[in-house]
Enzyme design. Structure first.
Site, PDB file in Angstrom:
ATOM      1  N   CYS A   2       9.870  11.210  15.135  1.00 17.57           N
ATOM      2  CA  CYS A   2      10.112  11.409  16.551  1.00 17.57           C
ATOM      3  C   CYS A   2       9.163  10.538  17.381  1.00 17.57           C
ATOM      4  O   CYS A   2       7.973  10.442  17.088  1.00 17.57           O
ATOM      5  CB  CYS A   2       9.921  12.855  17.010  1.00 17.57           C
ATOM      6  SG  CYS A   2      10.995  14.012  16.165  1.00 17.57           S
ATOM      7  N   ARG A  27      10.545   5.533  14.712  1.00 18.71           N
ATOM      8  CA  ARG A  27       9.988   6.837  14.367  1.00 18.71           C
ATOM      9  C   ARG A  27      11.065   7.894  14.110  1.00 18.71           C
ATOM     10  O   ARG A  27      10.759   9.012  13.713  1.00 18.71           O
ATOM     11  CB  ARG A  27       9.073   7.330  15.497  1.00 18.71           C
ATOM     12  CG  ARG A  27       7.932   6.397  15.788  1.00 18.71           C
ATOM     13  CD  ARG A  27       7.106   6.924  16.938  1.00 18.71           C
ATOM     14  NE  ARG A  27       6.441   8.153  16.587  1.00 18.71           N
ATOM     15  CZ  ARG A  27       5.282   8.232  15.958  1.00 18.71           C
ATOM     16  NH1 ARG A  27       4.670   7.118  15.615  1.00 18.71           N
ATOM     17  NH2 ARG A  27       4.755   9.393  15.683  1.00 18.71           N
ATOM     18  N   TRP A  75      13.723  12.575  14.801  1.00 20.15           N
ATOM     19  CA  TRP A  75      13.900  12.645  13.352  1.00 20.15           C
ATOM     20  C   TRP A  75      13.943  14.135  13.066  1.00 20.15           C
ATOM     21  O   TRP A  75      12.931  14.825  13.181  1.00 20.15           O
ATOM     22  CB  TRP A  75      12.724  11.973  12.647  1.00 20.15           C
ATOM     23  CG  TRP A  75      12.910  11.812  11.177  1.00 20.15           C
ATOM     24  CD1 TRP A  75      13.506  10.759  10.537  1.00 20.15           C
ATOM     25  CD2 TRP A  75      12.461  12.702  10.144  1.00 20.15           C
ATOM     26  NE1 TRP A  75      13.474  10.956   9.183  1.00 20.15           N
ATOM     27  CE2 TRP A  75      12.843  12.134   8.913  1.00 20.15           C
ATOM     28  CE3 TRP A  75      11.805  13.924  10.127  1.00 20.15           C
ATOM     29  CZ2 TRP A  75      12.574  12.738   7.683  1.00 20.15           C
ATOM     30  CZ3 TRP A  75      11.533  14.535   8.911  1.00 20.15           C
ATOM     31  CH2 TRP A  75      11.914  13.932   7.707  1.00 20.15           C
ATOM     32  N   ASN A 101       7.063  16.101  19.375  1.00 23.11           N
ATOM     33  CA  ASN A 101       7.044  15.500  18.035  1.00 23.11           C
ATOM     34  C   ASN A 101       6.150  16.385  17.191  1.00 23.11           C
ATOM     35  O   ASN A 101       4.985  16.577  17.520  1.00 23.11           O
ATOM     36  CB  ASN A 101       6.470  14.075  18.131  1.00 23.11           C
ATOM     37  CG  ASN A 101       6.090  13.507  16.776  1.00 23.11           C
ATOM     38  OD1 ASN A 101       6.683  13.846  15.766  1.00 23.11           O
ATOM     39  ND2 ASN A 101       5.100  12.628  16.763  1.00 23.11           N
ATOM     40  N   GLY A 102       6.691  16.942  16.107  1.00 22.22           N
ATOM     41  CA  GLY A 102       5.881  17.814  15.250  1.00 22.22           C
ATOM     42  C   GLY A 102       6.679  19.025  14.818  1.00 22.22           C
ATOM     43  O   GLY A 102       7.916  19.021  14.884  1.00 22.22           O
ATOM     44  N   GLU A 488       6.941  -1.135  -6.159  1.00 21.22           N
ATOM     45  CA  GLU A 488       7.217  -1.478  -4.762  1.00 21.22           C
ATOM     46  C   GLU A 488       8.541  -2.243  -4.637  1.00 21.22           C
ATOM     47  O   GLU A 488       9.300  -2.032  -3.676  1.00 21.22           O
ATOM     48  CB  GLU A 488       6.030  -2.295  -4.196  1.00 21.22           C
ATOM     49  CG  GLU A 488       6.206  -2.866  -2.810  1.00 21.22           C
ATOM     50  CD  GLU A 488       6.427  -1.830  -1.695  1.00 21.22           C
ATOM     51  OE1 GLU A 488       6.364  -0.622  -1.955  1.00 21.22           O
ATOM     52  OE2 GLU A 488       6.714  -2.265  -0.572  1.00 21.22           O
ATOM     53  N   LYS A 492      11.583  -0.890  -2.308  1.00 20.72           N
ATOM     54  CA  LYS A 492      12.213  -1.670  -1.232  1.00 20.72           C
ATOM     55  C   LYS A 492      13.734  -1.624  -1.376  1.00 20.72           C
ATOM     56  O   LYS A 492      14.454  -1.446  -0.406  1.00 20.72           O
ATOM     57  CB  LYS A 492      11.751  -3.144  -1.255  1.00 20.72           C
ATOM     58  CG  LYS A 492      10.355  -3.402  -0.772  1.00 20.72           C
ATOM     59  CD  LYS A 492      10.144  -3.286   0.726  1.00 20.72           C
ATOM     60  CE  LYS A 492       9.791  -1.912   1.171  1.00 20.72           C
ATOM     61  NZ  LYS A 492       8.524  -1.362   1.020  1.00 20.72           N
ATOM     62  N   GLU A 495      15.036   1.861  -0.506  1.00 28.03           N
ATOM     63  CA  GLU A 495      14.883   2.211   0.907  1.00 28.03           C
ATOM     64  C   GLU A 495      15.914   1.541   1.802  1.00 28.03           C
ATOM     65  O   GLU A 495      16.469   2.178   2.684  1.00 28.03           O
ATOM     66  CB  GLU A 495      13.488   1.808   1.414  1.00 28.03           C
ATOM     67  CG  GLU A 495      12.379   2.734   0.976  1.00 28.03           C
ATOM     68  CD  GLU A 495      11.030   2.313   1.546  1.00 28.03           C
ATOM     69  OE1 GLU A 495      10.324   3.169   2.079  1.00 28.03           O
ATOM     70  OE2 GLU A 495      10.685   1.118   1.454  1.00 28.03           O
ATOM     71  N   HIS A 511      10.630   4.115 -23.997  1.00 26.74           N
ATOM     72  CA  HIS A 511      10.466   5.554 -24.209  1.00 26.74           C
ATOM     73  C   HIS A 511      11.431   6.350 -23.337  1.00 26.74           C
ATOM     74  O   HIS A 511      11.052   7.355 -22.740  1.00 26.74           O
ATOM     75  CB  HIS A 511       9.016   5.964 -23.932  1.00 26.74           C
ATOM     76  CG  HIS A 511       8.046   5.287 -24.833  1.00 26.74           C
ATOM     77  ND1 HIS A 511       7.979   5.539 -26.186  1.00 26.74           N
ATOM     78  CD2 HIS A 511       7.127   4.321 -24.588  1.00 26.74           C
ATOM     79  CE1 HIS A 511       7.053   4.769 -26.731  1.00 26.74           C
ATOM     80  NE2 HIS A 511       6.518   4.020 -25.781  1.00 26.74           N
ATOM     81  N   LYS A 610       9.210   5.823   9.938  1.00 23.90           N
ATOM     82  CA  LYS A 610       8.028   5.023   9.616  1.00 23.90           C
ATOM     83  C   LYS A 610       6.764   5.855   9.561  1.00 23.90           C
ATOM     84  O   LYS A 610       5.847   5.579   8.808  1.00 23.90           O
ATOM     85  CB  LYS A 610       7.861   3.915  10.650  1.00 23.90           C
ATOM     86  CG  LYS A 610       6.748   2.962  10.276  1.00 23.90           C
ATOM     87  CD  LYS A 610       6.929   1.616  10.893  1.00 23.90           C
ATOM     88  CE  LYS A 610       5.996   0.601  10.252  1.00 23.90           C
ATOM     89  NZ  LYS A 610       6.439   0.239   8.907  1.00 23.90           N
TER      90      LYS A 610
HETATM   91  C1  G6P Z   1       7.157   6.618   5.121  1.00 25.34           C
HETATM   92  C2  G6P Z   1       7.702   5.213   5.197  1.00 25.34           C
HETATM   93  C3  G6P Z   1       7.223   4.403   3.996  1.00 25.34           C
HETATM   94  C4  G6P Z   1       5.695   4.456   3.918  1.00 25.34           C
HETATM   95  C5  G6P Z   1       5.183   5.882   3.836  1.00 25.34           C
HETATM   96  C6  G6P Z   1       3.678   5.969   3.959  1.00 25.34           C
HETATM   97  O1  G6P Z   1       7.798   7.313   4.102  1.00 25.34           O
HETATM   98  O2  G6P Z   1       9.110   5.224   5.250  1.00 25.34           O
HETATM   99  O3  G6P Z   1       7.643   3.064   4.159  1.00 25.34           O
HETATM  100  O4  G6P Z   1       5.269   3.731   2.805  1.00 25.34           O
HETATM  101  O5  G6P Z   1       5.734   6.641   4.917  1.00 25.34           O
HETATM  102  O6  G6P Z   1       3.310   5.574   5.253  1.00 25.34           O
HETATM  103  P1  G6P Z   1       1.835   5.247   5.699  1.00 25.34           P
HETATM  104  O7  G6P Z   1       1.935   5.008   7.174  1.00 25.34           O
HETATM  105  O8  G6P Z   1       0.995   6.442   5.389  1.00 25.34           O
HETATM  106  O9  G6P Z   1       1.394   4.041   4.957  1.00 25.34           O
END
Ligand code: G6P
Length: 615
Positions: A2, A27, A75, A101-102, A488, A492, A495, A511, A610
């Site tokens: 949010c 957000r 969100w 937000n929260g 990672e 990606k 995501e 395994h 994010k």
């Molecule tokens: C969210 C984002 C990810 C990110 C994670 C940790 O899930 O979608 O892309 O890696 O948060 O975020 P931070 O701000 O703590 O690095």
């Protein structure tokens, strides 16, 4: 999680609010809404389900004029992401309106009480409870003859009854010059203008209007009028805050000709790394002044706490710290760390890695570290973010704003920063000699140029994504420093393309997951020159024997690998310690072009946000 904005001043609020929301959409984007006080002194609300675009369409005629307003991009936590649940929310009399937000954790019991006292609710959100709480307090204060403005005091009293997390912006129909903000565990900043003031969840939302900001602290309520700002704690104590100067430039928060922020941010990596290194390399040495004041001589273990991409950067950090500083390092996903029984004491160095600085679980990790008396260091990209409050030291990535929801340049700059920390720790512990540090420092200086070279291969990756992007299963494998890259790379793809992908230690594939391999599967092997090169090559052979397609990331000059892979993406030679920074770039491109092939929304993937400010 949010985004909220607020404005009070002499200009029409709506364009300012919408521009702010556009910059906060990362957000959350389940719904959006605004409220303004119109010239007739009525609160007008416009809200729409879905992305901000819909709200912009609904407000094509410019919306109602008004000089006081607030906005929200959501969100969803409590209640479906529909129009009724979209913020802003108002009280029964539509006298007080707010965005939040929260999470209000005790909303069910508060709601029950309010219902019993005659309040009527229209949404399923926890937020609506706040509007009614403030209404109740407002009425009591008004009845007792409390002088105007009443809303700040009503908010303060109302919030004392709330458990949970919040950043709030609110105003009242009867107090047309007053905007109220409050925060507890969710970010909120105040933008300071000339004869006008702003509230926002994050800096990019106000950058167009002002470069002076104040970061609110937990448990504070701010009163904004066009002329000024006053901050008090929930207990009523007056607080003084020095404004901070925002140094990010506005262009860095725009797409700059790229179709997506993602692609722009991938291409910004050479500059971002350069910025991370700026001021931190002193001749042949590392100079990390931000944590120089910490006495680390008694530290006997390191605990890295992070979520998502940042936790993968943490895995690289672990390997480097163990290698150079010879300290045992544990990497914990923050949501597990906080509920486990981690071995953390006064001799532990807890490193919290979070690009946003607002991830709720990582913040809880900081609190746990503090309780146990550990030394805490926060690594973040966002100035004044929550993680910086309370940590014994904060080191910024200096990567500039990252707008795309998924991390790219913040990941590579996290890697660079962790590398600097590992070197510095090794030197402080007397385990690295000057020449060893100098060798890495020299390579670090060359890193931006090497990243630039890898970026030139985008077209090849685009073609490969076209060829393989419609496959159903992807594995990413690597060993040692290649393993976090595999994780990672897979993340990606998941995501932004919604494709099933798994990152695996190359030696572990046999395994279990090897059972899934057939000619349909694609295996991305991270196989740069390293001590484990031959081991990974053996694993590639195992994969090929199951007829899976192999794509490889290898070091320039490695011709042997060509016979083992359908496609090879080369990275320039560098020290093994720095290969993760280069090896992730082809995988970032691959994920991007697969997402485009599949028609996915790269900058705002479904269900993600994010900044995850809830548990
Ligand atoms: C969210 C984002 C990810 C990110 C994670 C940790 O899930 O979608 O892309 O890696 O948060 O975020 P931070 O701000 O703590 O690095």
């Amino acid at each position: 999680m949010c985004g909220i904005v607020g404005y009070v001043g002499p200009r029409f609020a709506i364009p300012i609010l919408l521009d702010g929301l556009r910059r906060l959409e990362y957000r959350g984007y389940d719904s959006a809404g605004i409220a303004v006080l119109n010239p007739a002194g009525e609160i007008e609300v416009e809200k729409t389900e879905g992305k901000l675009k819909k709200l912009l369409e609904a407000l094509q005629d410019g919306g109602p004029p008004g000089f006081l307003g607030l906005g929200h991009t959501r969100w969803a936590t409590h209640g479906l992401p529909n129009e009724v649940n979209a913020h802003p929310h108002a009280d029964c009399q539509r006298r007080i309106v707010l965005v939040h937000n929260g999470i209000v954790e005790n909303y069910a019991s508060l709601r029950e009480g309010l219902l019993a006292r005659g309040h009527k609710f229209v949404s399923q959100t926890d937020t609506e409870v706040l509007a009614h709480l403030f209404e109740e307090e407002y009425d009591t204060l008004a009845k007792d003859g409390y002088g105007v403005p009443i809303l700040p005091e009503a908010v303060r009293r109302g919030l004392k009854r709330v458990r949970g997390a919040y950043a709030i912006a609110a105003f009242c129909r009867d107090e047309p010059q007053v905007l109220v903000g409050a925060r507890l565990f969710s970010p909120l900043i105040i933008g300071l203008g000339q004869g006008e003031n702003y509230l926002a969840s994050d800096i990019p939302a106000i950058m167009r209007h002002t470069r002076r900001a104040m970061v609110m602290d937990d448990g504070e309520v701010a009163v904004l009028t066009p002329e000024g700002v006053a901050i008090r704690t929930l207990e009523g104590e007056e607080m003084h805050r020095e404004p901070l100067q925002i140094t990010w430039n506005l262009e860095s928060a725009e797409k700059g000709g790229y179709p997506h922020f993602y692609l722009k941010e991938v291409h910004e990596q050479p500059q971002a790394i350069e910025n991370t290194l700026r001021g931190r390399l002193d001749g042949n040495r590392v100079s990390l002044s931000e944590w120089a004041h910490l006495d680390l001589s008694e530290v006997n273990r390191v605990s890295i706490v992070a979520c998502g991409t940042s936790s993968y950067a943490g895995l690289v950090g672990k390997l480097l710290i163990e290698r150079w500083a010879q300290l045992p390092v544990e990497v914990s996903v923050a949501s597990e760390f906080r509920y486990g029984a981690p071995i953390v004491d006064e001799r532990t160095l807890v490193v919290l890695v979070t690009q946003s600085g607002e991830t709720a679980d990582t913040l809880a990790g900081l609190r746990l570290a503090q309780e146990k008396g550990a030394t805490s260091v926060a690594l973040t990209n966002v100035m004044g973010s929550s993680i910086t409050r309370g940590a014994d030291a904060t080191i910024y990535f200096q990567a500039g704003p990252e707008i795309c929801v998924v991390a790219t340049k913040t990941y590579t700059t996290e890697l660079v920063l962790l590398c600097l920390m590992a070197l510095d720790l090794g030197r402080r512990r007397g385990l690295l000699c000057e020449a060893e540090v100098a060798e890495v420092v020299e390579e670090l200086r060359q890193l931006p140029a090497k990243v630039e070279l890898v970026l030139k291969d985008e077209d090849v990756l685009k073609e490969v994504a076209r060829q393989y992007g419609h496959r159903r299963t992807f594995f990413f494998i690597g060993r040692n420093l290649g393993y976090p890259t595999a994780l990672e790379g897979a993340l990606k793809l998941k995501e932004i393309s919604y494709v099933h992908a798994e990152g695996y230690p190359a030696g572990e594939l046999k395994h279990g997951p090897i059972a899934m391999l057939d000619e349909e599967a694609v295996v991305f092997a991270i196989v740069p020159q390293s001590d484990t090169y031959e081991k990974v090559v053996s694993n590639i052979q195992e994969v090929r024997a199951r007829r899976a397609q192999v794509l490889a990331v290898a070091t320039e000059g490695d011709e042997e690998i060509q016979a083992l892979a359908e496609e090879v993406f080369y990275i320039p030679p560098t020290l093994e310690a720095l290969t993760p920074v280069l090896a992730i770039i082809p995988l970032q491109f691959f994920a991007y072009h697969v997402a485009i092939e599949r028609g996915c929304d790269v900058d705002q993937p479904r269900n993600l946000a994010k900044s995850v400010t809830v548990e």
